[in-house]
Design a protein around this motif. Structure first.
Motif, PDB file in Angstrom:
ATOM      1  N   VAL A  50       6.936  28.957 -71.721  1.00 57.80           N
ATOM      2  CA  VAL A  50       5.469  28.967 -71.808  1.00 57.80           C
ATOM      3  C   VAL A  50       4.869  29.963 -70.826  1.00 57.80           C
ATOM      4  O   VAL A  50       3.987  30.761 -71.178  1.00 57.80           O
ATOM      5  CB  VAL A  50       4.910  27.552 -71.554  1.00 57.80           C
ATOM      6  CG1 VAL A  50       3.392  27.601 -71.387  1.00 57.80           C
ATOM      7  CG2 VAL A  50       5.281  26.630 -72.704  1.00 57.80           C
ATOM      8  N   TYR A  67       2.424  32.411 -72.911  1.00 58.89           N
ATOM      9  CA  TYR A  67       1.124  32.750 -72.329  1.00 58.89           C
ATOM     10  C   TYR A  67       0.869  34.250 -72.321  1.00 58.89           C
ATOM     11  O   TYR A  67      -0.207  34.692 -72.772  1.00 58.89           O
ATOM     12  CB  TYR A  67       1.012  32.180 -70.915  1.00 58.89           C
ATOM     13  CG  TYR A  67      -0.237  32.641 -70.198  1.00 58.89           C
ATOM     14  CD1 TYR A  67      -1.490  32.120 -70.541  1.00 58.89           C
ATOM     15  CD2 TYR A  67      -0.175  33.625 -69.210  1.00 58.89           C
ATOM     16  CE1 TYR A  67      -2.640  32.546 -69.901  1.00 58.89           C
ATOM     17  CE2 TYR A  67      -1.328  34.063 -68.566  1.00 58.89           C
ATOM     18  CZ  TYR A  67      -2.556  33.530 -68.911  1.00 58.89           C
ATOM     19  OH  TYR A  67      -3.689  33.955 -68.291  1.00 58.89           O
ATOM     20  N   TYR A  77      -2.079  35.895 -74.599  1.00 57.57           N
ATOM     21  CA  TYR A  77      -3.098  36.619 -73.833  1.00 57.57           C
ATOM     22  C   TYR A  77      -3.204  38.058 -74.328  1.00 57.57           C
ATOM     23  O   TYR A  77      -4.312  38.582 -74.535  1.00 57.57           O
ATOM     24  CB  TYR A  77      -2.746  36.597 -72.351  1.00 57.57           C
ATOM     25  CG  TYR A  77      -3.723  37.374 -71.498  1.00 57.57           C
ATOM     26  CD1 TYR A  77      -4.936  36.812 -71.102  1.00 57.57           C
ATOM     27  CD2 TYR A  77      -3.431  38.681 -71.083  1.00 57.57           C
ATOM     28  CE1 TYR A  77      -5.833  37.517 -70.322  1.00 57.57           C
ATOM     29  CE2 TYR A  77      -4.326  39.397 -70.314  1.00 57.57           C
ATOM     30  CZ  TYR A  77      -5.528  38.814 -69.932  1.00 57.57           C
ATOM     31  OH  TYR A  77      -6.419  39.523 -69.171  1.00 57.57           O
TER      32      TYR A  77
END
Length: 308
Positions: free
Chosen positions: A46, A51, A55
């Motif tokens: 993660v 992430y 993003y």
């Protein structure tokens, strides 16, 4: 003696508490306390993959000018940028294919026992320890205009001028092969050692030669492993960056897509555009991997007979 040790067991058929009931239901579906062992790995994925990916995906739809897809249109509308996709594919696909094809006969021979096997294995996987930069430096010293290779060619009068093998396509290609072969070799060797050798012995007792045994037994069982190995080596080669700069021509024939993303981020400071290029890069990898895995399922279905 503790109270816990002297507590009588509940009689058979007695109703369970709601907590015990749900624990039993979850255990039937493979959900138990041992799943907590996966927590560090899940957290790692993660934080270091999911992430950053989401993003960057969100950032790619926030261009400095235009609508949410303007950076993608900007990339595909620019021939100079668009060509980086084909340049990278022309490097990554042949390099990955050559690494897989070269590793099969070597791993096939190396799976047996013979004297000096450990030494040969070490020599084959040594490039893993060198790194991309040191490999590029070695290529410059060996294949450069004043390197040993051209010195021998000139001394033997096989050529009138040095052969250009660095700072072009071939320099990057050789670098990808050298750094990618150990990974392909180790993967193929693991798949081969996972195939039951009694299958080939049984075919040999029926009179099948080594080539027929390899083509009819080993190769079909190895096919899923070869597809996986190709995908992994392709991803490794497709993300080429240092080699394209050190032993290639980063402004011309080896301007790969990773260089385009780097220039957008750290030379133009256009991070949404760089994120869009990175997303395109990931999409191309996903398409190639999907095609390979789809072809694998069409060509072969069934058990691999071992680790493969």
């Amino acid at each position: 003696m503790s109270a816990t040790a002297t507590r009588p067991a509940p009689p058979a058929g007695a109703p369970q508490s709601p907590r015990a009931h749900w624990r039993h239901r979850l255990a039937e579906r493979g959900v138990d306390a041992q799943l907590w062992l996966l927590a560090p790995a899940v957290l790692f994925v993660v934080l270091l993959f999911l992430y950053p990916f989401f993003y960057g995906l969100g950032l790619s739809f926030q261009p400095t000018e235009g609508g949410p897809f303007s950076d993608y249109a900007r990339f595909f509308g620019d021939a100079y940028q668009r060509d980086t996709m084909w340049i990278t594919l022309r490097l990554a696909l042949p390099a990955a294919l050559l690494n897989v094809l070269a590793s099969v006969p070597i791993a096939y021979r190396m799976r047996g026992r013979f004297r000096g096997k450990r030494l040969v294995t070490i020599l084959l996987v040594v490039p893993i320890t060198l790194g991309t930069v040191l490999t590029a430096q070695g290529l410059l010293n060996f294949l450069g205009p004043t390197g040993w290779f051209n010195r021998v060619l000139l001394a033997l009068h096989l050529t009138d001028e040095p052969v250009r093998l660095v700072h072009n396509y071939w320099g990057v290609f050789f670098s990808l092969v050298i750094t990618g072969f150990p990974f392909a070799f180790l993967l193929v060797l693991s798949y081969l050692t996972g195939i039951d050798p009694t299958l080939e012995r049984a075919a040999a007792t029926l009179g099948a030669g080594w080539w027929r045994r390899f083509r009819m037994i080993t190769l079909p069982l190895l096919a899923p492993g070869l597809a996986t190995t190709f995908c992994l080596t392709f991803v490794l080669a497709f993300s080429v960056f240092p080699s394209a700069v050190l032993v290639g021509n980063p402004a011309g024939e080896t301007r790969v897509i990773s260089i385009a993303a780097y220039q957008a981020a750290y030379e133009q400071y256009d991070y949404p555009y760089a994120s869009a290029i990175a997303m395109i890069m990931g999409l191309i990898e996903l398409v190639v991997i999907s095609v390979v895995l789809l072809a694998r399922t069409r060509l072969y279905t069934g058990s691999t007979g071992g680790k493969g």
